[in-house]
Design an enzyme around this catalytic site. Structure first.
Site, PDB file in Angstrom:
ATOM      1  CD  GLU A  48      48.898  57.853  72.930  1.00  0.00           C
ATOM      2  OE1 GLU A  48      49.505  58.886  72.595  1.00  0.00           O
ATOM      3  OE2 GLU A  48      48.907  56.792  72.258  1.00  0.00           O
ATOM      4  CD  GLU A  98      62.267  47.740  64.746  1.00  0.00           C
ATOM      5  OE1 GLU A  98      61.748  46.768  65.328  1.00  0.00           O
ATOM      6  OE2 GLU A  98      63.085  48.501  65.285  1.00  0.00           O
ATOM      7  CB  CYS A 126      58.521  43.523  64.968  1.00  0.00           C
ATOM      8  SG  CYS A 126      57.246  44.778  65.124  1.00  0.00           S
ATOM      9  CD  GLU A 158      54.101  42.040  63.192  1.00  0.00           C
ATOM     10  OE1 GLU A 158      55.117  42.082  63.911  1.00  0.00           O
ATOM     11  OE2 GLU A 158      53.590  43.056  62.677  1.00  0.00           O
TER      12      GLU A 158
END
Length: 477
Positions: free
Chosen positions: A175, A247, A281, A378
């Site tokens: 979005e 992933e 990532c 992360e």
């Protein structure tokens, strides 16, 4: 500037508003202002997408592979022609520079074209010797969920192999970056994709995922995003035993050995790390440097980070634009504060920039204790930690000391060290003296909490196929 617009759903070959006419705002991260809106799908819209995909399934899967490939190649050509305008839209929605957005569309075009040109070979029967062969067949309807950070690349890496394999797709676009999904799907429509083979929906992510994955019509789930969300989707998919290609997150180390060429290593790390404001990532997040090079590396790396020009993404001089949304700024503040509170030192950056826009500067942290969150969560932003090591074994242990295993990088010219690192690093991809994105012909996937399954290359197409074993043939031609 960009005119206000409303991006629509694409269901059964037609662009239209959602059933409730509800929309969601699209915010320009450089100004923090709403500049567009995107349609939000209702349950009825999702049911229509499921039905249209299922209606198209047999005809699309039985269509000659050559024909499917020609549509993908034609779509690649159409997308290439509109890439300049599409890149401007992407930059306004996501915050990456025009150059970065243009490069991303080039990779999306490459992916569509590669799958289109290789579909015949990857759909052909595979002989196994006398009286035996494997017949690849399409798995069925695919639910594809894509993120906002690299939307063009990741949409292409899901749509192209699924369509090449003969699977209809229901694409849930991000979005935050709706124009990308609209441009790619419209390119496929103009290329002649049959009605129902591609459906595009937007809306409340949790509502869409729950509804689509509760349907036995969906046979495959493909998702790129956080590990937490990937696990939730996998649990939903388990109820119907839908095949999953996930992933997920990453926390990529870079090991800089004592013989590394810093003149090459530092620009490579800086460019790849701070592309897309570090929201990748695959981006390096933890730098481990041989102690003999540590002070020199830190000085030069810090200098490179300070020189990066931050500014409006549509300014040709800008090298790094804003982060995509306020959530990412909050994450940078939380991770930096936690590290400093535990004793880390900020070498550069570390504070949100003044003015409108979600701007966070390249940030380098040193002396980070092992229990700091930034070494385990992360970062997904322009934060790097830098630490020295004394032995290669120590570096390998530290590089593998996270739950993630998507990518790892190292710099050394020594053949024995290269082999040891390749064999020892726990990651789906290991790069030697090199940091770049994944090409269309290469399979890519993670280990540990970074997911499973493969996207790209032959394995990417096989992810959407049943490899039917055929025995006892009287002849095979």
């Amino acid at each position: 500037m960009f005119d206000a617009r409303t991006y629509e759903l694409f269901i059964n070959g037609k662009w239209r508003a959602g059933g409730s006419k509800a929309t969601l705002p699209v915010i320009n991260p450089a100004t923090e202002k709403v500049f567009a809106s995107v349609a939000s799908a209702t349950v009825s819209d999702l049911d229509e997408a499921l039905a249209s995909a299922e209606r198209s399934r047999k005809a699309w899967s039985s269509r000659p592979a050559k024909d499917r490939g020609e549509i993908l190649v034609a779509a690649a050509r159409i997308l290439a022609e509109k890439a300049a305008a599409a890149a401007r839209d992407l930059s306004a929605e996501q915050g990456k520079t025009i150059a970065e957005a243009t490069g991303e569309y080039a990779r999306a075009v490459e992916t569509l074209e590669w799958n289109g040109r290789n579909v015949e070979e990857l759909s052909a029967s595979i002989p196994l010797g006398p009286n035996r062969m494997i017949v690849p067949e399409a798995l069925g309807v695919v639910a594809a969920f894509t993120p906002w950070n690299y939307p063009a690349v990741l949409i292409a890496r899901k749509l192209a192999p699924a369509l090449a394999a003969g699977c209809p797709v229901i694409l849930k676009g991000a979005e935050e970056t709706p124009s990308v999904a609209v441009h790619i799907v419209e390119s496929l429509r103009q290329a002649g994709i049959p009605d129902g083979v591609v459906n595009l929906v937007f809306g409340i992510p949790v509502h869409i995922s729950r509804h689509l994955l509760s349907s036995p019509t969906v046979k495959v789930l493909t998702f790129t995003g956080s590990t937490a969300v990937g696990k939730q989707l996998a649990m939903l998919a388990a109820n119907n035993l839908q095949r999953c290609i996930l992933e997920l997150g990453g926390h990529s180390p870079v090991i800089v050995c004592e013989d590394a060429d810093l003149a090459k290593a530092i620009p490579a790390i800086s460019e790849y790390k701070f592309e897309c404001a570090g929201q990748s990532c695959n981006a390096p997040s933890r730098i481990l440097v041989a102690r003999s090079l540590y002070e020199q590396f830190l000085s030069r790396m810090t200098d490179a980070a300070r020189k990066i020009k931050i500014g409006a993404p549509d300014d040709p001089a800008t090298e790094m634009g804003p982060m995509a949304n306020a959530r990412r700024i909050e994450a940078m503040q939380r991770l930096t504060k936690d590290a400093v509170d535990r004793g880390a030192r900020i070498e550069t950056g570390g504070t949100r920039l003044d003015g409108p826009g979600f701007y966070w500067p390249p940030t380098i942290l040193t002396g980070v204790p092992k229990d700091a969150r930034v070494l385990h969560e992360e970062p997904f932003g322009p934060i790097l930690t830098v630490a020295p090591f004394d032995t290669l074994e120590e570096a390998i242990e530290e590089a593998n000391a996270t739950e993630y295993g998507l990518a790892a990088y190292f710099f050394t010219g020594a053949a024995d060290a290269q082999q040891k690192l390749i064999n020892s690093l726990s990651a789906g991809a290991v790069s030697v003296n090199y940091l770049k994105g994944v090409s269309a012909d290469a399979p890519y996937g993670g280990v540990k909490q970074s997911g499973y399954g493969y996207e790209g290359g032959e394995q990417g197409v096989r992810s959407f196929q049943i490899l039917k074993m055929v025995n006892g043939l009287s002849s095979f031609g």
